[in-house]
Design a protein around this motif. Structure first.
Motif, mmCIF file in Angstrom:
data_model
loop_
_atom_site.group_PDB
_atom_site.id
_atom_site.type_symbol
_atom_site.label_atom_id
_atom_site.label_comp_id
_atom_site.label_asym_id
_atom_site.label_seq_id
_atom_site.Cartn_x
_atom_site.Cartn_y
_atom_site.Cartn_z
ATOM 1 N N LYS A 66 0.845 -1.207 0.000
ATOM 2 C CA LYS A 66 0.000 0.000 0.000
ATOM 3 C C LYS A 66 0.878 1.255 0.000
ATOM 4 C CE LYS A 66 -3.652 -2.520 2.395
ATOM 5 N NZ LYS A 66 -4.916 -2.488 3.124
ATOM 6 N N ASP A 72 1.307 3.133 -2.266
ATOM 7 C CA ASP A 72 0.589 4.182 -3.007
ATOM 8 C C ASP A 72 -0.159 5.122 -2.063
ATOM 9 O OD1 ASP A 72 -0.875 1.606 -2.685
ATOM 10 O OD2 ASP A 72 -2.588 2.725 -3.469
ATOM 11 N N LEU A 73 -0.458 4.664 -0.838
ATOM 12 C CA LEU A 73 -1.225 5.494 0.097
ATOM 13 C C LEU A 73 -0.319 6.244 1.074
ATOM 14 C CD1 LEU A 73 -4.064 2.931 0.979
ATOM 15 C CD2 LEU A 73 -4.210 4.847 -0.617
ATOM 16 N N ASN A 125 2.782 -1.951 -4.468
ATOM 17 C CA ASN A 125 1.336 -1.753 -4.491
ATOM 18 C C ASN A 125 0.761 -3.047 -5.058
ATOM 19 O OD1 ASN A 125 -1.297 -1.214 -5.227
ATOM 20 N ND2 ASN A 125 -0.844 0.781 -6.156
ATOM 21 N N ALA A 126 0.316 -3.903 -4.167
ATOM 22 C CA ALA A 126 -0.138 -5.228 -4.606
ATOM 23 C C ALA A 126 -1.381 -5.126 -5.476
ATOM 24 C CB ALA A 126 -0.426 -6.117 -3.394
ATOM 25 N N ARG A 127 -2.144 -4.042 -5.281
ATOM 26 C CA ARG A 127 -3.379 -3.894 -6.051
ATOM 27 C C ARG A 127 -3.072 -3.616 -7.519
ATOM 28 N NH1 ARG A 127 -7.841 0.048 -3.540
ATOM 29 N NH2 ARG A 127 -8.981 -1.616 -2.526
ATOM 30 N N ILE A 187 -0.105 -9.398 9.358
ATOM 31 C CA ILE A 187 -1.347 -9.295 10.118
ATOM 32 C C ILE A 187 -2.517 -9.146 9.126
ATOM 33 C CG2 ILE A 187 -0.122 -8.254 12.087
ATOM 34 C CD1 ILE A 187 -1.634 -5.600 11.363
ATOM 35 N N ASN A 242 -5.381 -7.877 6.713
ATOM 36 C CA ASN A 242 -5.670 -6.653 5.960
ATOM 37 C C ASN A 242 -4.464 -5.903 5.396
ATOM 38 O OD1 ASN A 242 -8.050 -5.436 5.043
ATOM 39 N ND2 ASN A 242 -7.642 -3.642 6.290
ATOM 40 N N LYS A 292 -2.134 -9.471 1.947
ATOM 41 C CA LYS A 292 -1.472 -10.751 1.632
ATOM 42 C C LYS A 292 -2.132 -11.469 0.451
ATOM 43 C CE LYS A 292 -2.206 -12.235 5.845
ATOM 44 N NZ LYS A 292 -2.837 -10.986 6.331
HETATM 45 P P1 G4P Z 1 -5.086 -9.747 3.711
HETATM 46 O O1 G4P Z 1 -5.082 -10.935 2.805
HETATM 47 O O2 G4P Z 1 -3.731 -9.424 4.240
HETATM 48 O O3 G4P Z 1 -6.090 -9.818 4.838
HETATM 49 O O4 G4P Z 1 -5.492 -8.448 2.846
HETATM 50 P P2 G4P Z 1 -6.269 -8.369 1.430
HETATM 51 O O5 G4P Z 1 -5.436 -8.916 0.337
HETATM 52 O O6 G4P Z 1 -7.634 -8.936 1.620
HETATM 53 O O7 G4P Z 1 -6.351 -6.789 1.227
HETATM 54 C C1 G4P Z 1 -7.054 -5.933 2.108
HETATM 55 C C2 G4P Z 1 -7.508 -4.678 1.376
HETATM 56 O O8 G4P Z 1 -6.364 -3.921 0.988
HETATM 57 C C3 G4P Z 1 -8.267 -4.945 0.075
HETATM 58 O O9 G4P Z 1 -9.236 -3.906 -0.080
HETATM 59 C C4 G4P Z 1 -7.215 -4.781 -0.996
HETATM 60 O O10 G4P Z 1 -7.723 -4.460 -2.262
HETATM 61 C C5 G4P Z 1 -6.427 -3.633 -0.418
HETATM 62 N N1 G4P Z 1 -5.039 -3.578 -0.927
HETATM 63 C C6 G4P Z 1 -4.141 -4.591 -0.974
HETATM 64 N N2 G4P Z 1 -2.955 -4.158 -1.450
HETATM 65 C C7 G4P Z 1 -3.106 -2.840 -1.706
HETATM 66 C C8 G4P Z 1 -2.218 -1.810 -2.187
HETATM 67 O O11 G4P Z 1 -1.020 -2.028 -2.447
HETATM 68 N N3 G4P Z 1 -2.739 -0.563 -2.306
HETATM 69 C C9 G4P Z 1 -4.012 -0.273 -1.975
HETATM 70 N N4 G4P Z 1 -4.432 0.992 -2.127
HETATM 71 N N5 G4P Z 1 -4.876 -1.202 -1.518
HETATM 72 C C10 G4P Z 1 -4.439 -2.461 -1.376
HETATM 73 P P3 G4P Z 1 -10.747 -4.091 0.209
HETATM 74 O O12 G4P Z 1 -11.355 -2.744 0.187
HETATM 75 O O13 G4P Z 1 -10.925 -4.916 1.450
HETATM 76 O O14 G4P Z 1 -11.229 -4.965 -0.963
HETATM 77 P P4 G4P Z 1 -11.447 -4.502 -2.499
HETATM 78 O O15 G4P Z 1 -12.221 -3.245 -2.429
HETATM 79 O O16 G4P Z 1 -10.111 -4.309 -3.116
HETATM 80 O O17 G4P Z 1 -12.185 -5.657 -3.081
#
Ligand code: G4P
Length: 285
Positions: free
Chosen positions: A59, A61-62, A86-88, A128, A130, A133
């Motif tokens: 994250k 990016d945030l 940024n895994a997303r 942990i 959220n 992962k």
């Molecule tokens: P976890 O397995 O560790 O519990 O975490 P998970 O992958 O479920 O991610 C938790 C939330 O964080 C998700 O959003 C996910 O999209 C978001 N996220 C993961 N990596 C990044 C990143 O690098 N940047 C940003 N900005 N967000 C990230 P969510 O709102 O719970 O789900 P969704 O709206 O994406 O479906």
């Protein structure tokens, strides 16, 4: 998801992780780049002793780019490889291969001396709840995950996926529990949305955020809401007024204003903000 951690959960999560750790060469630890201290459980250092270590500040990016760099340096000083990702969106993931090699240099050299070639590094992802992962495993090894799952005769349970030729990853991440004993840690995890909001008094959390922003990111609130500096309560009222959060009788709806503010912060609409810095007074040396 429920973020209450009971002793039973912790014992089970820890036992499962300890079993998996025996199988790996490399621990890939995910933390939230906005709160790298609060989103880590330092027990992982003892649990993963002797393994290669890679910390992914997810994250990114945030989080504040300048502070991101400081955290990378902090983890590198601890002897870990560190990377902003940024895994997303997938940003940063291409650099992982090089970091894996650097984190496992000793093992790879040992293999080479023994004449073992092309044995992939085995790794697991942990963190942990959220921190991202699942998102990370999917974006880094998405196709590999699907392929393994579809193979006939593959037994359930632990499975290795191969995101690249020289790396095998456990398909299920290790779950660490947050360290709630410290109130400041609990507050920061609440701010990033890692706890069920129903359990929180939203207004109190929002007031803490406002005080922090006024001090550390003074442009964030005027930039988003056009409001002036003031006490945290005055600023929350101003956010409410700017966003027309009123109850039926015209009275300010501070709970709604707090919800809006927290949402804006969590989704990056207030800008890139880091809640922690690797400095003294932060529980860090
Ligand atoms: P976890 O397995 O560790 O519990 O975490 P998970 O992958 O479920 O991610 C938790 C939330 O964080 C998700 O959003 C996910 O999209 C978001 N996220 C993961 N990596 C990044 C990143 O690098 N940047 C940003 N900005 N967000 C990230 P969510 O709102 O719970 O789900 P969704 O709206 O994406 O479906």
């Amino acid at each position: 998801m429920n973020y209450q951690w009971y002793p039973g959960h912790m014992t089970k999560a820890r036992r499962e992780m300890e079993e998996d750790i025996r199988l790996i060469d490399l621990m890939i630890e995910l933390v939230d780049a906005r709160v790298p201290f609060s989103s880590r459980n330092p027990d992982i250092d003892a649990m993963a002793k002797g393994k290669g270590r890679l910390v992914l500040l997810n994250k990114a990016d945030l989080a504040d780019p300048a502070v991101n760099q400081q955290w990378c340096e902090y983890f590198e000083k601890m002897g870990y490889q560190a990377l902003l990702v940024n895994a997303r969106s997938g940003e940063g993931l291409r650099s992982i291969q090089g970091k894996v090699q650097a984190a496992c240099r000793e093992k790879l050299e040992r293999d080479r001396r023994r004449g073992i070639r092309n044995r992939p590094v085995r790794a697991m992802v942990a963190g942990i709840p959220n921190v991202g992962k699942s998102t990370f495993i999917n974006s880094y090894a998405g196709k590999a995950v699907a392929k393994t799952g579809n193979r006939p005769g593959v037994t359930k349970g632990r499975q290795w996926i191969r995101p690249q030729k020289d790396l095998e990853l456990l398909d299920t991440p290790g779950i660490l529990w947050p360290k709630f004993e410290d109130q400041a840690v609990g507050l920061r995890l609440a701010l990033i949305g890692s706890m069920n909001d129903d359990l929180l008094v939203k207004e109190e959390t929002a007031l803490e955020l406002l005080a922090f922003l006024a001090e550390t990111y003074p442009q964030a609130l005027p930039g988003r809401y056009g409001i002036a500096a003031g006490t945290p309560l005055e600023m929350l009222e101003a956010v409410g007024a700017a966003r027309k959060c009123c109850k039926k009788g015209g009275e300010a709806d501070l709970e709604r204003a707090a919800g809006l503010l927290l949402d804006d912060f969590r989704s990056g609409r207030l800008g890139r903000i880091s809640l922690e810095r690797p400095q003294k007074g932060n529980g860090l040396s």
